[in-house]
Scaffold this motif. Structure first.
Motif, PDB file in Angstrom:
ATOM      1  N   ASP A 282       0.794  -1.241   0.000  1.00  0.00           N
ATOM      2  CA  ASP A 282       0.000   0.000   0.000  1.00  0.00           C
ATOM      3  C   ASP A 282       0.818   1.279   0.000  1.00  0.00           C
ATOM      4  O   ASP A 282       0.271   2.365  -0.199  1.00  0.00           O
ATOM      5  CB  ASP A 282      -1.025   0.001   1.148  1.00  0.00           C
ATOM      6  CG  ASP A 282      -0.397  -0.018   2.533  1.00  0.00           C
ATOM      7  OD1 ASP A 282       0.805   0.276   2.678  1.00  0.00           O
ATOM      8  OD2 ASP A 282      -1.120  -0.363   3.501  1.00  0.00           O
ATOM      9  N   ASN A 283       2.134   1.184   0.213  1.00  0.00           N
ATOM     10  CA  ASN A 283       2.951   2.404   0.193  1.00  0.00           C
ATOM     11  C   ASN A 283       3.408   2.777  -1.213  1.00  0.00           C
ATOM     12  O   ASN A 283       4.144   3.748  -1.389  1.00  0.00           O
ATOM     13  CB  ASN A 283       4.177   2.253   1.096  1.00  0.00           C
ATOM     14  CG  ASN A 283       5.136   1.179   0.614  1.00  0.00           C
ATOM     15  OD1 ASN A 283       4.733   0.035   0.381  1.00  0.00           O
ATOM     16  ND2 ASN A 283       6.395   1.518   0.451  1.00  0.00           N
ATOM     17  N   PHE A 284       2.971   2.047  -2.231  1.00  0.00           N
ATOM     18  CA  PHE A 284       3.385   2.352  -3.602  1.00  0.00           C
ATOM     19  C   PHE A 284       2.584   3.507  -4.211  1.00  0.00           C
ATOM     20  O   PHE A 284       2.902   3.966  -5.311  1.00  0.00           O
ATOM     21  CB  PHE A 284       3.219   1.105  -4.488  1.00  0.00           C
ATOM     22  CG  PHE A 284       4.379   0.145  -4.415  1.00  0.00           C
ATOM     23  CD1 PHE A 284       5.038  -0.096  -3.223  1.00  0.00           C
ATOM     24  CD2 PHE A 284       4.801  -0.536  -5.541  1.00  0.00           C
ATOM     25  CE1 PHE A 284       6.094  -0.986  -3.147  1.00  0.00           C
ATOM     26  CE2 PHE A 284       5.863  -1.430  -5.487  1.00  0.00           C
ATOM     27  CZ  PHE A 284       6.515  -1.654  -4.286  1.00  0.00           C
ATOM     28  N   GLY A 285       1.558   3.955  -3.507  1.00  0.00           N
ATOM     29  CA  GLY A 285       0.647   4.933  -4.087  1.00  0.00           C
ATOM     30  C   GLY A 285       1.295   6.216  -4.559  1.00  0.00           C
ATOM     31  O   GLY A 285       1.039   6.679  -5.679  1.00  0.00           O
ATOM     32  N   SER A 286       2.141   6.829  -3.725  1.00  0.00           N
ATOM     33  CA  SER A 286       2.728   8.114  -4.125  1.00  0.00           C
ATOM     34  C   SER A 286       3.647   7.944  -5.319  1.00  0.00           C
ATOM     35  O   SER A 286       3.722   8.832  -6.186  1.00  0.00           O
ATOM     36  CB  SER A 286       3.483   8.743  -2.945  1.00  0.00           C
ATOM     37  OG  SER A 286       4.541   7.909  -2.519  1.00  0.00           O
ATOM     38  N   GLY A 287       4.339   6.826  -5.390  1.00  0.00           N
ATOM     39  CA  GLY A 287       5.177   6.557  -6.553  1.00  0.00           C
ATOM     40  C   GLY A 287       4.342   6.431  -7.819  1.00  0.00           C
ATOM     41  O   GLY A 287       4.721   6.926  -8.888  1.00  0.00           O
ATOM     42  N   TYR A 288       3.196   5.777  -7.700  1.00  0.00           N
ATOM     43  CA  TYR A 288       2.293   5.659  -8.849  1.00  0.00           C
ATOM     44  C   TYR A 288       1.833   7.036  -9.318  1.00  0.00           C
ATOM     45  O   TYR A 288       1.847   7.345 -10.513  1.00  0.00           O
ATOM     46  CB  TYR A 288       1.074   4.817  -8.480  1.00  0.00           C
ATOM     47  CG  TYR A 288       1.326   3.334  -8.384  1.00  0.00           C
ATOM     48  CD1 TYR A 288       2.249   2.687  -9.214  1.00  0.00           C
ATOM     49  CD2 TYR A 288       0.623   2.555  -7.468  1.00  0.00           C
ATOM     50  CE1 TYR A 288       2.463   1.323  -9.127  1.00  0.00           C
ATOM     51  CE2 TYR A 288       0.828   1.186  -7.383  1.00  0.00           C
ATOM     52  CZ  TYR A 288       1.752   0.573  -8.200  1.00  0.00           C
ATOM     53  OH  TYR A 288       1.950  -0.773  -8.122  1.00  0.00           O
ATOM     54  N   LEU A 289       1.386   7.859  -8.372  1.00  0.00           N
ATOM     55  CA  LEU A 289       0.901   9.190  -8.746  1.00  0.00           C
ATOM     56  C   LEU A 289       2.003  10.010  -9.402  1.00  0.00           C
ATOM     57  O   LEU A 289       1.759  10.737 -10.368  1.00  0.00           O
ATOM     58  CB  LEU A 289       0.347   9.915  -7.520  1.00  0.00           C
ATOM     59  CG  LEU A 289      -1.015   9.436  -7.005  1.00  0.00           C
ATOM     60  CD1 LEU A 289      -1.381  10.160  -5.718  1.00  0.00           C
ATOM     61  CD2 LEU A 289      -2.105   9.642  -8.061  1.00  0.00           C
ATOM     62  N   GLY A 290       3.224   9.871  -8.876  1.00  0.00           N
ATOM     63  CA  GLY A 290       4.332  10.601  -9.475  1.00  0.00           C
ATOM     64  C   GLY A 290       4.598  10.160 -10.908  1.00  0.00           C
ATOM     65  O   GLY A 290       4.886  10.978 -11.783  1.00  0.00           O
ATOM     66  N   SER A 291       4.501   8.871 -11.149  1.00  0.00           N
ATOM     67  CA  SER A 291       4.742   8.345 -12.496  1.00  0.00           C
ATOM     68  C   SER A 291       3.599   8.661 -13.445  1.00  0.00           C
ATOM     69  O   SER A 291       3.813   8.914 -14.634  1.00  0.00           O
ATOM     70  CB  SER A 291       4.957   6.829 -12.436  1.00  0.00           C
ATOM     71  OG  SER A 291       6.094   6.501 -11.659  1.00  0.00           O
ATOM     72  N   LEU A 292       2.372   8.649 -12.939  1.00  0.00           N
ATOM     73  CA  LEU A 292       1.201   8.884 -13.785  1.00  0.00           C
ATOM     74  C   LEU A 292       1.120  10.325 -14.272  1.00  0.00           C
ATOM     75  O   LEU A 292       0.540  10.608 -15.321  1.00  0.00           O
ATOM     76  CB  LEU A 292      -0.076   8.521 -13.020  1.00  0.00           C
ATOM     77  CG  LEU A 292      -0.334   7.024 -12.832  1.00  0.00           C
ATOM     78  CD1 LEU A 292      -1.401   6.791 -11.780  1.00  0.00           C
ATOM     79  CD2 LEU A 292      -0.741   6.386 -14.167  1.00  0.00           C
TER      80      LEU A 292
END
Length: 435
Positions: A282-292
């Motif tokens: 669940d801590n991958f969220g901010s990385g996803y938003l940054g990449s998206l």
């Protein structure tokens, strides 16, 4: 998620050599003794710090190190980062030559093998001195203990979950996945999302049987486990074959093709807005938003499918830890950096939940839990009834087995091996690594 054939060969070679490499490097010595009296807190020191992640996390560490240097201008921190597989390939090479970085972001999967090979500094002599422990519970501190020696400290905790992309789903006219349900329910939803995204080249997700964590939560729901602390497997060939066979429809028709996954690397399909869902920590969220990118401002986070209703299949794990090399020439300065990255409110304000919910109460005090950060906290509250005891510190070689699982998932995706061949490969790797 998947790697090229060249990367695969490198990992396979490293996996076979890993146990011998670590055993040889175990003789390479240790850092200066704590409390030796030789430490000058004002002396100029240079530390090497290594972590895995992406550009988003790299920027956060740059900010955190700048904040650290406000308090400790005499300690220069040279940081480097790689993606997760490449990070551990490099650490294996460094371990063979006794050249590990002074401070490392560390993964739970590798903690036992590096600790038992005497490659990591015992941190307990620094507790109450260069490392504050008043904000860390005894349970948190115990996570980093191997054979009664504290060789790492968790930065944070996280849980397995499923991210979905509401904007992408809305653009396709796909109803959100509500979380939970059966694995078949998830595959059916994925199929509908793939059908809706056919023209846009968007898929419902990827083959979830490529991740060993999805196998683990299925086993836990059945009252079993991946491996106990003695290295005994909690599954047989038939159970593993059953799991990989469950993914056949996803690999063949429903999920994103293996070739497309490789084209998108180093980003995952979800981080590339080519998949509407992904099962991960669940801590991958901010990385996803940054990449998206800026056009995507929110994600949904829901519970993974359930194998057996009412089971305690999920658990909180350290999303990552920090460790110090036993060979460091600057143990005190290294532990000062570890203390800042784990305990400081300033670092908490910078990282938010990028590394998971902070394990230290003092660091958590610096985090404003809004947006995605609050979402992760709330998510972990919703799965409280599914949370069981965490498994023991992973067996020596677990990281190698986890990589092998991923590689086999790639081969299954390309249809270059059968499920029966995949099972034989994995059990052969288990035999090499565990015995």
């Amino acid at each position: 998620m998947f790697r090229s054939s060249k990367r695969k060969a490198v990992i396979a070679t490293a996996a076979l050599a890993l146990s011998g490499v670590l055993a040889l490097s175990a003789c390479s010595g240790g850092g200066a003794d704590a409390g030796s009296g030789a430490f000058d807190p004002d002396a100029d020191v240079t530390l090497n710090f290594a972590f895995w992640g992406n550009d988003v996390r790299a920027d956060l560490y740059t900010q955190a190190i700048a904040a650290f240097n406000v308090e400790h201008p005499n300690i220069t921190v040279n940081s480097t980062f790689l993606d997760f597989p490449a990070f551990w390939e490099k650490r294996q090479t460094e371990a063979a030559g006794g050249g590990l970085p002074d401070v490392m972001q560390f993964d739970y999967s590798y903690l036992r093998q590096y600790s038992e090979s005497n490659l990591l500094l015992d941190l307990e002599p620094y507790f109450g001195d260069t490392i504050a422990t008043d904000g860390l519970s005894e349970g948190i501190l115990q996570i980093g203990v191997v054979n009664d020696v504290t060789t790492a400290i968790p930065t944070s905790t996280n849980a397995w979950g499923m991210f979905t992309n509401p904007k992408l789903m809305d653009s396709l006219g796909v109803e959100p996945y509500e979380g939970g349900g059966s694995w078949q329910d998830y595959s059916d939803w994925m199929e509908s999302a793939t059908a809706a995204g056919a023209e846009a080249g968007v898929y419902g997700g990827s083959d979830w049987t490529g991740r060993i964590q999805n196998f683990e939560i299925q086993l836990r729901s059945e009252g079993s486990f991946l491996f106990d602390d003695a290295g005994k497997a909690g599954f047989d060939k038939e159970r593993l074959a059953e799991f990989w066979n469950e993914g056949a429809p996803v690999r063949e028709e429903i999920g994103i093709p293996a070739q497309r996954v490789e084209e998108l690397m180093p980003l995952s399909p979800f981080a590339s807005a080519v998949a509407t869902s992904e099962l991960t920590w669940d801590n991958f969220g901010s990385g996803y938003l940054g990449s998206l990118g800026e056009s995507y401002t929110e994600l949904d986070l829901v519970a993974p499918p359930v194998t057996v209703e009412g089971s305690a299949d999920l658990y909180l794990k350290p999303s990552m830890l920090h460790a110090v090399a036993a060979t460091t020439e600057h143990p005190e300065a290294s532990t000062i950096l570890v203390d800042f990255l784990i305990n400081s409110p300033e670092a908490g304000a910078i990282f938010g939940t990028n590394r998971g919910l902070p394990a230290s109460e003092t660091q958590l005090a610096g985090v404003e839990l809004a947006g995605l950060d609050a979402q992760i906290r709330d998510y972990e509250a919703t799965i409280a009834d599914r949370l069981g005891d965490a498994p023991p510190v992973p067996i020596t070689g677990f990281g190698t087995l986890e990589n092998k699982f991923l590689l086999i998932g790639q081969e299954l995706g390309y249809d270059t091996i059968t499920v029966d061949e995949a099972v034989e490969q994995f059990f052969a790797e288990m035999d090499v690594v565990l015995n």
